[in-house]
Design an enzyme around this catalytic site. Structure first.
Site, PDB file in Angstrom:
ATOM      1  N   ASP A  16       0.846  -1.203   0.000  1.00  0.00           N
ATOM      2  CA  ASP A  16       0.000   0.000   0.000  1.00  0.00           C
ATOM      3  C   ASP A  16       0.878   1.249   0.000  1.00  0.00           C
ATOM      4  OD1 ASP A  16      -2.276   1.524   0.085  1.00  0.00           O
ATOM      5  OD2 ASP A  16      -3.003   0.795   2.010  1.00  0.00           O
ATOM      6  N   HIS A 207      -7.787  -0.371   9.171  1.00  0.00           N
ATOM      7  CA  HIS A 207      -6.808   0.100   8.183  1.00  0.00           C
ATOM      8  C   HIS A 207      -7.071   1.595   7.965  1.00  0.00           C
ATOM      9  CE1 HIS A 207      -4.641  -0.751   4.181  1.00  0.00           C
ATOM     10  NE2 HIS A 207      -5.150   0.452   3.973  1.00  0.00           N
ATOM     11  N   CYS A 240      -3.667   5.730  -2.095  1.00  0.00           N
ATOM     12  CA  CYS A 240      -4.313   4.921  -3.116  1.00  0.00           C
ATOM     13  C   CYS A 240      -4.336   5.697  -4.422  1.00  0.00           C
ATOM     14  CB  CYS A 240      -5.731   4.560  -2.688  1.00  0.00           C
ATOM     15  SG  CYS A 240      -6.561   3.571  -3.938  1.00  0.00           S
ATOM     16  N   ASN A 249      -0.781   5.497   4.589  1.00  0.00           N
ATOM     17  CA  ASN A 249      -1.305   4.822   5.780  1.00  0.00           C
ATOM     18  C   ASN A 249      -0.696   5.470   7.008  1.00  0.00           C
ATOM     19  OD1 ASN A 249      -1.016   2.569   3.578  1.00  0.00           O
ATOM     20  ND2 ASN A 249      -2.559   1.884   5.009  1.00  0.00           N
TER      21      ASN A 249
HETATM   22  P1  HMG Z   1      -9.431  -4.250 -16.529  1.00  0.00           P
HETATM   23  O1  HMG Z   1      -8.695  -3.369 -17.485  1.00  0.00           O
HETATM   24  O2  HMG Z   1     -10.892  -4.019 -16.318  1.00  0.00           O
HETATM   25  O3  HMG Z   1      -9.177  -5.809 -16.747  1.00  0.00           O
HETATM   26  O4  HMG Z   1      -8.699  -4.146 -15.147  1.00  0.00           O
HETATM   27  P2  HMG Z   1      -9.276  -6.820 -17.890  1.00  0.00           P
HETATM   28  O5  HMG Z   1      -9.699  -8.099 -17.214  1.00  0.00           O
HETATM   29  O6  HMG Z   1     -10.065  -6.293 -19.032  1.00  0.00           O
HETATM   30  O7  HMG Z   1      -7.738  -6.971 -18.310  1.00  0.00           O
HETATM   31  C1  HMG Z   1      -7.035  -5.940 -18.954  1.00  0.00           C
HETATM   32  C2  HMG Z   1      -5.573  -6.323 -19.060  1.00  0.00           C
HETATM   33  O8  HMG Z   1      -5.012  -6.484 -17.763  1.00  0.00           O
HETATM   34  C3  HMG Z   1      -5.344  -7.638 -19.782  1.00  0.00           C
HETATM   35  O9  HMG Z   1      -4.109  -7.520 -20.473  1.00  0.00           O
HETATM   36  C4  HMG Z   1      -5.179  -8.629 -18.664  1.00  0.00           C
HETATM   37  O10 HMG Z   1      -4.392  -9.743 -19.028  1.00  0.00           O
HETATM   38  C5  HMG Z   1      -4.451  -7.789 -17.631  1.00  0.00           C
HETATM   39  P3  HMG Z   1      -4.058  -7.196 -22.052  1.00  0.00           P
HETATM   40  O11 HMG Z   1      -4.780  -8.352 -22.688  1.00  0.00           O
HETATM   41  O12 HMG Z   1      -4.787  -5.894 -22.230  1.00  0.00           O
HETATM   42  O13 HMG Z   1      -2.587  -7.136 -22.331  1.00  0.00           O
HETATM   43  N1  HMG Z   1      -4.670  -8.260 -16.266  1.00  0.00           N
HETATM   44  C6  HMG Z   1      -3.678  -8.510 -15.390  1.00  0.00           C
HETATM   45  N2  HMG Z   1      -2.336  -8.432 -15.486  1.00  0.00           N
HETATM   46  C7  HMG Z   1      -1.632  -8.769 -14.401  1.00  0.00           C
HETATM   47  N3  HMG Z   1      -2.176  -9.169 -13.231  1.00  0.00           N
HETATM   48  C8  HMG Z   1      -3.500  -9.277 -13.116  1.00  0.00           C
HETATM   49  C9  HMG Z   1      -4.304  -8.932 -14.222  1.00  0.00           C
HETATM   50  N4  HMG Z   1      -5.632  -8.934 -14.406  1.00  0.00           N
HETATM   51  C10 HMG Z   1      -5.839  -8.526 -15.675  1.00  0.00           C
HETATM   52  N5  HMG Z   1      -4.027  -9.657 -11.947  1.00  0.00           N
HETATM   53  C11 HMG Z   1      -7.990  -5.026 -13.006  1.00  0.00           C
HETATM   54  C12 HMG Z   1      -9.130  -4.897 -14.016  1.00  0.00           C
HETATM   55  C13 HMG Z   1      -8.583  -5.560 -11.720  1.00  0.00           C
HETATM   56  C14 HMG Z   1      -6.946  -5.978 -13.550  1.00  0.00           C
HETATM   57  C15 HMG Z   1      -7.367  -3.630 -12.803  1.00  0.00           C
HETATM   58  O14 HMG Z   1      -8.396  -2.721 -12.525  1.00  0.00           O
HETATM   59  C16 HMG Z   1      -6.356  -3.591 -11.699  1.00  0.00           C
HETATM   60  O15 HMG Z   1      -5.317  -4.228 -11.757  1.00  0.00           O
HETATM   61  N6  HMG Z   1      -6.624  -2.799 -10.628  1.00  0.00           N
HETATM   62  C17 HMG Z   1      -5.764  -2.703  -9.495  1.00  0.00           C
HETATM   63  C18 HMG Z   1      -5.922  -1.392  -8.834  1.00  0.00           C
HETATM   64  C19 HMG Z   1      -5.086  -1.347  -7.587  1.00  0.00           C
HETATM   65  O16 HMG Z   1      -4.150  -2.086  -7.395  1.00  0.00           O
HETATM   66  N7  HMG Z   1      -5.447  -0.395  -6.678  1.00  0.00           N
HETATM   67  C20 HMG Z   1      -4.756  -0.203  -5.467  1.00  0.00           C
HETATM   68  C21 HMG Z   1      -4.931  -1.321  -4.494  1.00  0.00           C
HETATM   69  S1  HMG Z   1      -6.445  -1.224  -3.559  1.00  0.00           S
HETATM   70  C22 HMG Z   1      -6.052  -0.240  -2.217  1.00  0.00           C
HETATM   71  O17 HMG Z   1      -5.022   0.351  -2.191  1.00  0.00           O
HETATM   72  C23 HMG Z   1      -7.001  -0.185  -1.065  1.00  0.00           C
HETATM   73  C24 HMG Z   1      -6.524  -0.947   0.172  1.00  0.00           C
HETATM   74  O18 HMG Z   1      -5.241  -0.508   0.578  1.00  0.00           O
HETATM   75  C25 HMG Z   1      -7.494  -0.735   1.310  1.00  0.00           C
HETATM   76  C26 HMG Z   1      -7.843   0.748   1.470  1.00  0.00           C
HETATM   77  O19 HMG Z   1      -6.996   1.552   1.885  1.00  0.00           O
HETATM   78  O20 HMG Z   1      -8.985   1.062   1.148  1.00  0.00           O
HETATM   79  C27 HMG Z   1      -6.448  -2.453  -0.121  1.00  0.00           C
HETATM   80 MG    MG Z   2      -4.928   1.309   1.886  1.00  0.00          MG
END
Ligand code: HMG
Ligand code: MG
Length: 301
Positions: A16, A207, A240, A249
């Site tokens: 994070d 968190h 984020c 955090n």
């Molecule tokens: P999308 O564009 O809707 O996904 O993203 P898709 O299924 O259409 O896939 C698009 C492309 O991504 C494809 O590749 C997939 O293969 C690839 P292409 O064919 O275009 O070359 N792909 C991946 N590659 C690697 N690893 C994967 C993966 N999945 C698909 N797992 C998706 C949807 C969920 C993938 C995207 O939106 C994403 O990765 N989001 C992550 C966002 C993120 O990490 N945010 C921060 C973390 S959350 C947070 O911080 C909150 C937390 O701390 C708690 C809080 O504080 O609230 C936890």
């Molecule tokens: Mg967080």
């Protein structure tokens, strides 16, 4: 009242914390960070994210980092996965604990993972099934539990509903997250109290991001309510990428200092944690957001 004096810190700095840092760190530095954290007495270190590298470029080296870190027996190294694809890659890299994440507000979830809340839960279903079959522990996050950057207020009932679904799907622990750091102690406490009517307190974690400087006060309120698992990030890094304006955090050093001051135990060596936080802020070329690290390193010079 929970009289248990042990608190488990879930260190989320390498994930994070780093995910929103502009300075791209090479894998060697991330590995050194996690290895240093492994020596502090921490029992859980969230190491990286197997998300799309297009969405979070900082963590594109997830597999390499996970492979090369020292795995200390007794320490858990969960990684974030958004879907089955991420789960599979994480497993190939050797992960045996994962975290899934969704939110209590629709608009945030759409911005963060391009899915509605219901769609995200559907995506997690096969992850949880495979994890169960493979003996992999799954943690769940509920983001925007005290406010959403798009929607504003988030009804407590919405947080309870999503948290309960994650727990019922098989998450061993659910972390309720103030993603944008807007919560205040009475609200945090009321939210946790409501969630704890549906999920046992021992399966809950809190968190807090520290955007409005309320994180330690919120943690104290939640400890009084009975929670004993707290997420934090060494040096207070990050935020984020999909919550504009949200800061990092709460700093682990500050949480540990407060907990030890209250007579609670964490098993963590605060001096080592402070040294790690000071080292990380030097790597990122920015001052530490931890008040304890600032106080201690200023006193040293
Ligand atoms: P999308 O564009 O809707 O996904 O993203 P898709 O299924 O259409 O896939 C698009 C492309 O991504 C494809 O590749 C997939 O293969 C690839 P292409 O064919 O275009 O070359 N792909 C991946 N590659 C690697 N690893 C994967 C993966 N999945 C698909 N797992 C998706 C949807 C969920 C993938 C995207 O939106 C994403 O990765 N989001 C992550 C966002 C993120 O990490 N945010 C921060 C973390 S959350 C947070 O911080 C909150 C937390 O701390 C708690 C809080 O504080 O609230 C936890
Ligand atoms: Mg967080």
């Amino acid at each position: 009242m929970n009289t248990d004096s042990q608190v488990r810190i879930v260190e989320v700095g390498p994930r994070d914390g780093l995910q929103n840092e502009k300075t791209l760190l090479p894998p060697d530095i991330k590995i050194a960070l996690i290895d240093r954290l492994s020596s502090t007495g921490l029992k859980t270190i969230e190491t990286t994210s197997f998300v799309s590298p297009r969405w979070v470029p900082q963590l594109a080296d997830a597999a390499e980092v996970f492979h090369r870190i020292r795995k200390v027996p007794g320490v858990g190294y969960p990684v974030l996965v958004p879907n089955e694809q991420g789960y599979r890659i994480a497993r190939e890299a050797g992960a045996s604990e994962v975290s899934v994440f969704t939110a209590a507000s629709e608009a945030f979830n759409r911005a963060n993972i391009n899915a509605s809340i219901a769609e995200s839960l559907q995506r997690f279903q096969p992850v949880l099934e495979e994890a169960k079959a493979e003996g992999v522990k799954v943690r769940g996050y509920v983001s925007t539990a005290l406010g959403c950057p798009y929607q504003g207020e988030v009804p407590i009932a919405d947080v309870v509903k999503v948290a309960k679904q994650l727990y019922e799907m098989g998450c061993y622990e659910v972390s309720v997250a103030d993603t944008i750091g807007v919560g205040t102690p009475a609200k945090a406490r009321a939210m946790l109290h409501a969630v704890a009517q549906e999920i046992p307190m021992h399966a809950l974690a809190v968190h807090f991001h520290d955007t409005y400087g309320q994180a330690l006060a919120n943690i104290l309120a939640c400890l009084e309510e009975g929670v004993r698992v707290v997420d934090s990030a060494v040096s207070g890094t990050g935020g984020c990428p999909y919550a504009k304006g949200a800061t990092g955090n709460v700093a682990s050093e500050d949480v540990v200092y407060m907990l030890h001051g209250m007579g609670l135990t964490t098993g963590i060596d605060l001096d080592m944690l402070v040294a790690t936080g000071a080292w990380l802020s030097a790597q990122l070329n920015k001052p530490s957001a931890s008040r304890v690290t600032k106080a201690r390193t200023t006193a040293d010079t």
